[in-house]
Write a protein that holds these residues in place. Sequence first.
Motif, PDB file in Angstrom:
ATOM      1  N   GLY A 301       0.815  -1.203   0.000  1.00  0.00           N
ATOM      2  CA  GLY A 301       0.000   0.000   0.000  1.00  0.00           C
ATOM      3  C   GLY A 301       0.848   1.250   0.000  1.00  0.00           C
ATOM      4  O   GLY A 301       2.034   1.217   0.340  1.00  0.00           O
ATOM      5  N   ASP A 302       0.230   2.384  -0.367  1.00  0.00           N
ATOM      6  CA  ASP A 302       0.939   3.667  -0.403  1.00  0.00           C
ATOM      7  C   ASP A 302       1.006   4.340   0.956  1.00  0.00           C
ATOM      8  O   ASP A 302       1.939   5.082   1.250  1.00  0.00           O
ATOM      9  CB  ASP A 302       0.239   4.636  -1.372  1.00  0.00           C
ATOM     10  N   GLU A 303      -0.002   4.097   1.815  1.00  0.00           N
ATOM     11  CA  GLU A 303      -0.088   4.820   3.071  1.00  0.00           C
ATOM     12  C   GLU A 303       0.951   4.324   4.072  1.00  0.00           C
ATOM     13  O   GLU A 303       1.531   3.256   3.920  1.00  0.00           O
ATOM     14  CB  GLU A 303      -1.499   4.698   3.667  1.00  0.00           C
ATOM     15  N   ASP A 304       1.187   5.144   5.111  1.00  0.00           N
ATOM     16  CA  ASP A 304       2.117   4.755   6.161  1.00  0.00           C
ATOM     17  C   ASP A 304       1.633   3.460   6.822  1.00  0.00           C
ATOM     18  O   ASP A 304       0.435   3.259   7.042  1.00  0.00           O
ATOM     19  CB  ASP A 304       2.217   5.860   7.215  1.00  0.00           C
ATOM     20  N   GLY A 305       2.590   2.594   7.144  1.00  0.00           N
ATOM     21  CA  GLY A 305       2.255   1.297   7.723  1.00  0.00           C
ATOM     22  C   GLY A 305       2.164   0.192   6.698  1.00  0.00           C
ATOM     23  O   GLY A 305       2.000  -0.984   7.053  1.00  0.00           O
ATOM     24  N   THR A 337       3.511  -4.203  13.613  1.00  0.00           N
ATOM     25  CA  THR A 337       2.752  -2.991  13.934  1.00  0.00           C
ATOM     26  C   THR A 337       3.553  -1.749  13.534  1.00  0.00           C
ATOM     27  O   THR A 337       4.721  -1.610  13.893  1.00  0.00           O
ATOM     28  CB  THR A 337       2.421  -2.931  15.434  1.00  0.00           C
ATOM     29  N   PHE A 338       2.922  -0.863  12.796  1.00  0.00           N
ATOM     30  CA  PHE A 338       3.589   0.360  12.350  1.00  0.00           C
ATOM     31  C   PHE A 338       3.869   1.267  13.539  1.00  0.00           C
ATOM     32  O   PHE A 338       2.983   1.545  14.350  1.00  0.00           O
ATOM     33  CB  PHE A 338       2.719   1.084  11.327  1.00  0.00           C
ATOM     34  N   ILE A 339       5.115   1.747  13.654  1.00  0.00           N
ATOM     35  CA  ILE A 339       5.508   2.659  14.733  1.00  0.00           C
ATOM     36  C   ILE A 339       5.592   4.087  14.224  1.00  0.00           C
ATOM     37  O   ILE A 339       4.939   4.987  14.746  1.00  0.00           O
ATOM     38  CB  ILE A 339       6.844   2.228  15.365  1.00  0.00           C
ATOM     39  N   LYS A 340       6.392   4.303  13.176  1.00  0.00           N
ATOM     40  CA  LYS A 340       6.510   5.663  12.650  1.00  0.00           C
ATOM     41  C   LYS A 340       7.270   5.645  11.330  1.00  0.00           C
ATOM     42  O   LYS A 340       7.943   4.671  10.974  1.00  0.00           O
ATOM     43  CB  LYS A 340       7.235   6.572  13.633  1.00  0.00           C
ATOM     44  N   ARG A 341       7.140   6.739  10.621  1.00  0.00           N
ATOM     45  CA  ARG A 341       7.998   6.987   9.473  1.00  0.00           C
ATOM     46  C   ARG A 341       9.265   7.667   9.972  1.00  0.00           C
ATOM     47  O   ARG A 341       9.198   8.603  10.767  1.00  0.00           O
ATOM     48  CB  ARG A 341       7.280   7.873   8.454  1.00  0.00           C
ATOM     49  N   ILE A 342      10.416   7.185   9.537  1.00  0.00           N
ATOM     50  CA  ILE A 342      11.691   7.687  10.041  1.00  0.00           C
ATOM     51  C   ILE A 342      12.092   8.983   9.347  1.00  0.00           C
ATOM     52  O   ILE A 342      12.521   9.941   9.991  1.00  0.00           O
ATOM     53  CB  ILE A 342      12.787   6.614   9.867  1.00  0.00           C
ATOM     54  N   ASP A 343      11.964   9.033   8.033  1.00  0.00           N
ATOM     55  CA  ASP A 343      12.385  10.206   7.277  1.00  0.00           C
ATOM     56  C   ASP A 343      11.234  11.194   7.131  1.00  0.00           C
ATOM     57  O   ASP A 343      10.082  10.895   7.463  1.00  0.00           O
ATOM     58  CB  ASP A 343      12.876   9.788   5.894  1.00  0.00           C
ATOM     59  N   LYS A 344      11.560  12.372   6.620  1.00  0.00           N
ATOM     60  CA  LYS A 344      10.573  13.367   6.223  1.00  0.00           C
ATOM     61  C   LYS A 344      10.634  13.506   4.702  1.00  0.00           C
ATOM     62  O   LYS A 344      11.685  13.253   4.092  1.00  0.00           O
ATOM     63  CB  LYS A 344      10.862  14.706   6.893  1.00  0.00           C
ATOM     64  N   PRO A 345       9.531  13.881   4.061  1.00  0.00           N
ATOM     65  CA  PRO A 345       9.546  13.982   2.589  1.00  0.00           C
ATOM     66  C   PRO A 345      10.685  14.849   2.062  1.00  0.00           C
ATOM     67  O   PRO A 345      11.275  14.539   1.012  1.00  0.00           O
ATOM     68  CB  PRO A 345       8.177  14.601   2.282  1.00  0.00           C
ATOM     69  N   GLU A 346      11.036  15.902   2.784  1.00  0.00           N
ATOM     70  CA  GLU A 346      12.092  16.804   2.311  1.00  0.00           C
ATOM     71  C   GLU A 346      13.493  16.205   2.454  1.00  0.00           C
ATOM     72  O   GLU A 346      14.476  16.788   1.961  1.00  0.00           O
ATOM     73  CB  GLU A 346      12.021  18.140   3.053  1.00  0.00           C
TER      74      GLU A 346
END
Length: 380
Positions: A301-305, A337-346
């Motif tokens: 999937g595209d979404e986080d997690g 289980t999804f915890i977080k996204r590590i990077d930022k888009p920038e």
Amino acid sequence: MTSLRQCAIGTVKDLRAADCLTLEGEESVITDQTIIVKIIKTDEHEIYANQLKATWTHPTGDTKISQIQEDKNGDYFVTGKFTNPGVCKLDVSADDEPVNQSPMTIKVEEGRLVNTIKINTTSIRDVVKCEDDSLLVSCETNEMLKYKQSGEYIGTVTLPQGVLVNRMYKMKNGNIAFSDCNVNTPIRICNMNGQLIKTISVEAKNTPRRIHVDETSNVLYAAAGWSNSCVYMFDMNNGKTIKTIGSQGTKEGQMNNVSDVTLTNQGHLLVLESECFGTGTSRLQLFNNEGRFIKDLVEAGDEDGKVKYPRAVVVDEDDNIIISSQHKLQLFSSDGTFIKRIDKPEDGINNPEGLSIISYHQRRLAVANYGDKTVKIFNY
């Protein structure tokens, strides 16, 4: 016991328990990271846990009494974890007297991009940490480039002409297991002088590209993608096949376009698959140490997690799972289980290839970012 009569030449003095202890820990951590502060004995003085007291002051100003813990060697330590950035403080006392280095202040920072190292090459495939904390980068050539984490170029490990180093695994003895971008080329092992010293996987029917070494059992796991996707287990001693795990397909336990493979801290096998031709089959599968399918941990999937076109997977000391996808880095727990996204888009993550955890205690990660030919270092 609150004091010790210590005899020296010509003197007799009282030594407080607090005088025999000092604190040792990191100067900075990131949010949600477990902080471990050791209570070090500086003198042969018997200290009991009930003499000690520890209090954390959160970045918010709140205080909390923390339990004094004891490790298997009989040494004491204190742990803490904070969700807010700022400065935390730890006060430790023995018999109500502050020990040395107390209070200790620790900076709590948000996970962030620490450094970007521009690699002077036309391709970048993987990055691993060396014994001296430098980074070794593979670039689809016969040269592995060595950099300090600050970005300073150190030197080159040159292999024979015709070798195209793809993914690497740095072993504790200093040698490197690596796959080759050339078709029908086995996995080989070289030393840091560039000398080829062993060949593995000559029996494989499909060229293995992604590798992981279990140095405890001396087994090399190698993933073959595209057609005839599977994971091979090779004996590192003789280079022969022990077992082949998985079969072609997209159902549970079957494999399609395997992009990476690694092990959990319990020795279970993680198999990362990347969709091809828009099939939507990206996922992370879990197998036991005998190769039997257990369950899907992460879906497409595209979404986080979820993952789309994932390229690499690693497991940290806490058994957390990190996956690099097409344009992001994600952190999952051991059960998916999804915890977080590590990077930022920038931060510019773009088609990342290899991942390497370069500091377990500081939770620091290096990423071979194929899109802009850089190595990016993150605190997570």
